[in-house]
Design a protein around this motif. Sequence first.
Motif, PDB file in Angstrom:
ATOM      1  N   THR A  69      -9.439  38.929  34.339  1.00 26.97           N
ATOM      2  CA  THR A  69      -8.023  39.056  33.990  1.00 26.97           C
ATOM      3  C   THR A  69      -7.823  38.465  32.606  1.00 26.97           C
ATOM      4  OG1 THR A  69      -7.383  38.860  36.315  1.00 26.97           O
ATOM      5  CG2 THR A  69      -5.675  38.488  34.673  1.00 26.97           C
ATOM      6  N   LEU A  70      -7.285  39.252  31.705  1.00 26.46           N
ATOM      7  CA  LEU A  70      -7.077  38.840  30.323  1.00 26.46           C
ATOM      8  C   LEU A  70      -5.582  38.746  30.044  1.00 26.46           C
ATOM      9  CD1 LEU A  70      -9.668  41.311  28.814  1.00 26.46           C
ATOM     10  CD2 LEU A  70      -9.960  38.831  28.959  1.00 26.46           C
ATOM     11  N   GLN A  71      -5.117  37.545  29.731  1.00 34.09           N
ATOM     12  CA  GLN A  71      -3.719  37.360  29.366  1.00 34.09           C
ATOM     13  C   GLN A  71      -3.488  37.830  27.931  1.00 34.09           C
ATOM     14  OE1 GLN A  71      -1.700  36.746  31.594  1.00 34.09           O
ATOM     15  NE2 GLN A  71      -2.628  35.492  33.190  1.00 34.09           N
ATOM     16  N   GLY A  72      -2.215  37.897  27.553  1.00 34.14           N
ATOM     17  CA  GLY A  72      -1.862  38.455  26.253  1.00 34.14           C
ATOM     18  C   GLY A  72      -2.524  37.764  25.081  1.00 34.14           C
ATOM     19  N   ASN A  73      -2.699  36.446  25.149  1.00 35.36           N
ATOM     20  CA  ASN A  73      -3.342  35.764  24.024  1.00 35.36           C
ATOM     21  C   ASN A  73      -4.799  36.166  23.892  1.00 35.36           C
ATOM     22  OD1 ASN A  73      -3.499  34.176  26.502  1.00 35.36           O
ATOM     23  ND2 ASN A  73      -4.386  32.521  25.299  1.00 35.36           N
ATOM     24  N   ALA A  74      -5.454  36.568  24.986  1.00 37.66           N
ATOM     25  CA  ALA A  74      -6.804  37.125  24.895  1.00 37.66           C
ATOM     26  C   ALA A  74      -6.773  38.504  24.250  1.00 37.66           C
ATOM     27  CB  ALA A  74      -7.436  37.199  26.277  1.00 37.66           C
ATOM     28  N   LEU A  75      -5.771  39.311  24.599  1.00 42.68           N
ATOM     29  CA  LEU A  75      -5.658  40.648  24.014  1.00 42.68           C
ATOM     30  C   LEU A  75      -5.407  40.564  22.510  1.00 42.68           C
ATOM     31  CD1 LEU A  75      -3.503  42.388  26.770  1.00 42.68           C
ATOM     32  CD2 LEU A  75      -5.993  42.062  26.667  1.00 42.68           C
ATOM     33  N   ARG A  76      -4.656  39.553  22.090  1.00 42.41           N
ATOM     34  CA  ARG A  76      -4.424  39.339  20.657  1.00 42.41           C
ATOM     35  C   ARG A  76      -5.750  39.123  19.932  1.00 42.41           C
ATOM     36  NH1 ARG A  76      -0.447  34.991  20.497  1.00 42.41           N
ATOM     37  NH2 ARG A  76      -2.183  33.600  20.965  1.00 42.41           N
TER      38      ARG A  76
ATOM     39  N   ARG B 283      -8.653  48.584  25.897  1.00 45.07           N
ATOM     40  CA  ARG B 283      -7.547  49.137  26.670  1.00 45.07           C
ATOM     41  C   ARG B 283      -7.964  50.411  27.402  1.00 45.07           C
ATOM     42  NH1 ARG B 283      -1.898  50.473  23.768  1.00 45.07           N
ATOM     43  NH2 ARG B 283      -3.281  51.836  22.547  1.00 45.07           N
ATOM     44  N   ALA B 284      -8.808  51.211  26.774  1.00 48.18           N
ATOM     45  CA  ALA B 284      -9.264  52.447  27.406  1.00 48.18           C
ATOM     46  C   ALA B 284     -10.116  52.174  28.641  1.00 48.18           C
ATOM     47  CB  ALA B 284     -10.054  53.284  26.405  1.00 48.18           C
ATOM     48  N   GLU B 285     -10.741  50.996  28.692  1.00 48.42           N
ATOM     49  CA  GLU B 285     -11.603  50.632  29.824  1.00 48.42           C
ATOM     50  C   GLU B 285     -10.862  49.836  30.886  1.00 48.42           C
ATOM     51  OE1 GLU B 285     -14.747  51.385  30.319  1.00 48.42           O
ATOM     52  OE2 GLU B 285     -15.538  52.019  28.363  1.00 48.42           O
ATOM     53  N   GLY B 286      -9.687  49.262  30.523  1.00 47.44           N
ATOM     54  CA  GLY B 286      -8.998  48.346  31.414  1.00 47.44           C
ATOM     55  C   GLY B 286      -7.742  48.923  32.031  1.00 47.44           C
ATOM     56  N   PHE B 287      -6.926  48.016  32.596  1.00 45.89           N
ATOM     57  CA  PHE B 287      -5.682  48.416  33.259  1.00 45.89           C
ATOM     58  C   PHE B 287      -4.613  47.397  32.872  1.00 45.89           C
ATOM     59  CE2 PHE B 287      -2.525  49.198  36.420  1.00 45.89           C
ATOM     60  CZ  PHE B 287      -2.734  50.485  36.899  1.00 45.89           C
ATOM     61  N   PRO B 288      -3.744  47.721  31.896  1.00 40.39           N
ATOM     62  CA  PRO B 288      -2.704  46.780  31.469  1.00 40.39           C
ATOM     63  C   PRO B 288      -1.507  46.785  32.411  1.00 40.39           C
ATOM     64  CG  PRO B 288      -2.700  48.727  30.064  1.00 40.39           C
ATOM     65  CD  PRO B 288      -3.805  48.917  31.060  1.00 40.39           C
ATOM     66  N   PHE B 289      -0.848  45.637  32.517  1.00 34.66           N
ATOM     67  CA  PHE B 289       0.369  45.532  33.320  1.00 34.66           C
ATOM     68  C   PHE B 289       1.178  44.337  32.841  1.00 34.66           C
ATOM     69  CE2 PHE B 289      -3.252  43.679  35.524  1.00 34.66           C
ATOM     70  CZ  PHE B 289      -2.832  42.421  35.894  1.00 34.66           C
ATOM     71  N   ASP B 290       2.414  44.219  33.348  1.00 31.80           N
ATOM     72  CA  ASP B 290       3.352  43.247  32.787  1.00 31.80           C
ATOM     73  C   ASP B 290       4.021  42.343  33.813  1.00 31.80           C
ATOM     74  OD1 ASP B 290       3.309  43.859  29.904  1.00 31.80           O
ATOM     75  OD2 ASP B 290       4.056  45.815  30.531  1.00 31.80           O
TER      76      ASP B 290
ATOM     77  N   PRO C 124       5.017  40.970  21.417  1.00 28.55           N
ATOM     78  CA  PRO C 124       5.771  42.033  22.090  1.00 28.55           C
ATOM     79  C   PRO C 124       5.100  43.394  22.064  1.00 28.55           C
ATOM     80  CG  PRO C 124       6.761  41.503  19.961  1.00 28.55           C
ATOM     81  CD  PRO C 124       5.707  40.478  20.206  1.00 28.55           C
ATOM     82  N   ASP C 125       4.124  43.581  21.189  1.00 27.80           N
ATOM     83  CA  ASP C 125       3.477  44.885  21.075  1.00 27.80           C
ATOM     84  C   ASP C 125       2.193  44.985  21.889  1.00 27.80           C
ATOM     85  OD1 ASP C 125       2.325  42.991  19.409  1.00 27.80           O
ATOM     86  OD2 ASP C 125       1.720  44.447  17.892  1.00 27.80           O
ATOM     87  N   LEU C 126       1.902  43.964  22.684  1.00 33.53           N
ATOM     88  CA  LEU C 126       0.736  43.977  23.559  1.00 33.53           C
ATOM     89  C   LEU C 126       1.183  43.773  25.001  1.00 33.53           C
ATOM     90  CD1 LEU C 126      -1.781  41.791  21.509  1.00 33.53           C
ATOM     91  CD2 LEU C 126      -2.048  44.223  22.041  1.00 33.53           C
TER      92      LEU C 126
END
Length: 376
Positions: free
Chosen positions: A47-54, A66-73, A98-100
């Motif tokens: 599980t990757l939180q937004g700061n990891a995605l940054r 993103r193409a390999e994973g499943f984003p949610f909010d 806000p853009d991730l």
Amino acid sequence: MPAVNNVLVVGGGLAGTATAILLAQRGVAVDLVEVKPDIAAIGSGITLQGNALRELRRLGVWERARAEGFPFDCLGLRAPDPAGTLLFEIPDVRSGGPDLPATMGMPRPALARVLLDRATETGVKTRFGVAPTGLAQDAGGVDVTFTGGSTGRYDLVVGADGIRSTTRQLVGIELEIRSTGMGIWRAFGPRPASVTHTDLYYGGPCYIAGYTPTGTNSLYAYIVEDVTDHSGLAAEQRLATMRELSAAYHGPWDEIRPTLTDPSRINYTRFETHVLPPPWNRGRVVLIGDAAHSCPPTLAQGGAQALEDAAVLAELLLARDSLDDDLWNTFTARRYDRARTVVEASNQVGQWLLDHVQGDVPGLVRRIGDLVSQPA
């Protein structure tokens, strides 16, 4: 000029591979060694939180990930009752901006492969099945001996080789790695359509039962119990144990449970924790990621903190012209308190569960979310 021209990174996990990419894409010669034969073949989900995605975006791999994973909010909380009742959904903090997305689940092997591919593109030279066996420093660099007898000389060695770091041992650092008293069963399998974000069930026969979507057709499910020695169980017995523990949980668990049929996709690990007091370097050898700090996954921040270590270290190495005390003091100032706070908060969530105390989990989650929303 950067503070280093050639660097050895020990460990092919998130912290090590990210460091290698960030340095190599700016022209630093990087060797990456990993003791495992193929890091991309190991693990279930993450599980990757937004700061990891940054940080993935900084590494130039966000779109691929993103193409390999499943984003949610959001995060769902369910009751351990016969219906698996959904109690409520909590919007997650968009700690990456806000853009991730707020959160993304992903298969660990897929994330490892995305990062390794990027490392290769940037010119990192990677060797698997290799580890350092000796480090000898002088004022100008570090002489390294590897398994198999090969040698190399580097301006800096980055030890990103996990909670039981060989690099840490080679520079003579001793610390206590503490069991938190919990252990976790994990399984990797297909995603039912009803699973669109993480759901957590607190209570029942175990402390936590949950699942996280990791792709269009995949998820990982997990159950947290009192730490137990399961080393004597055969693979089929491990599968039977996880299925038995999950029987108390319903809702989407009733769709997940029948898919748990492959013993090779079940694993059990203990929650362990430590924080290395500063400094994290010994001369020209520095420790990052789980080699320097490790926490249970109760706040899903372990991977993010590893990526942040890499980002800050690489930034300083590229911006400074020497490996001096000011560089290391700045690294400590930016990383130690932040990582320690995350570790302590992650441990606190688990301790409340162990003590059967109704702690302020939402408040703690918000506090950590606010902290990591600020770039490291």
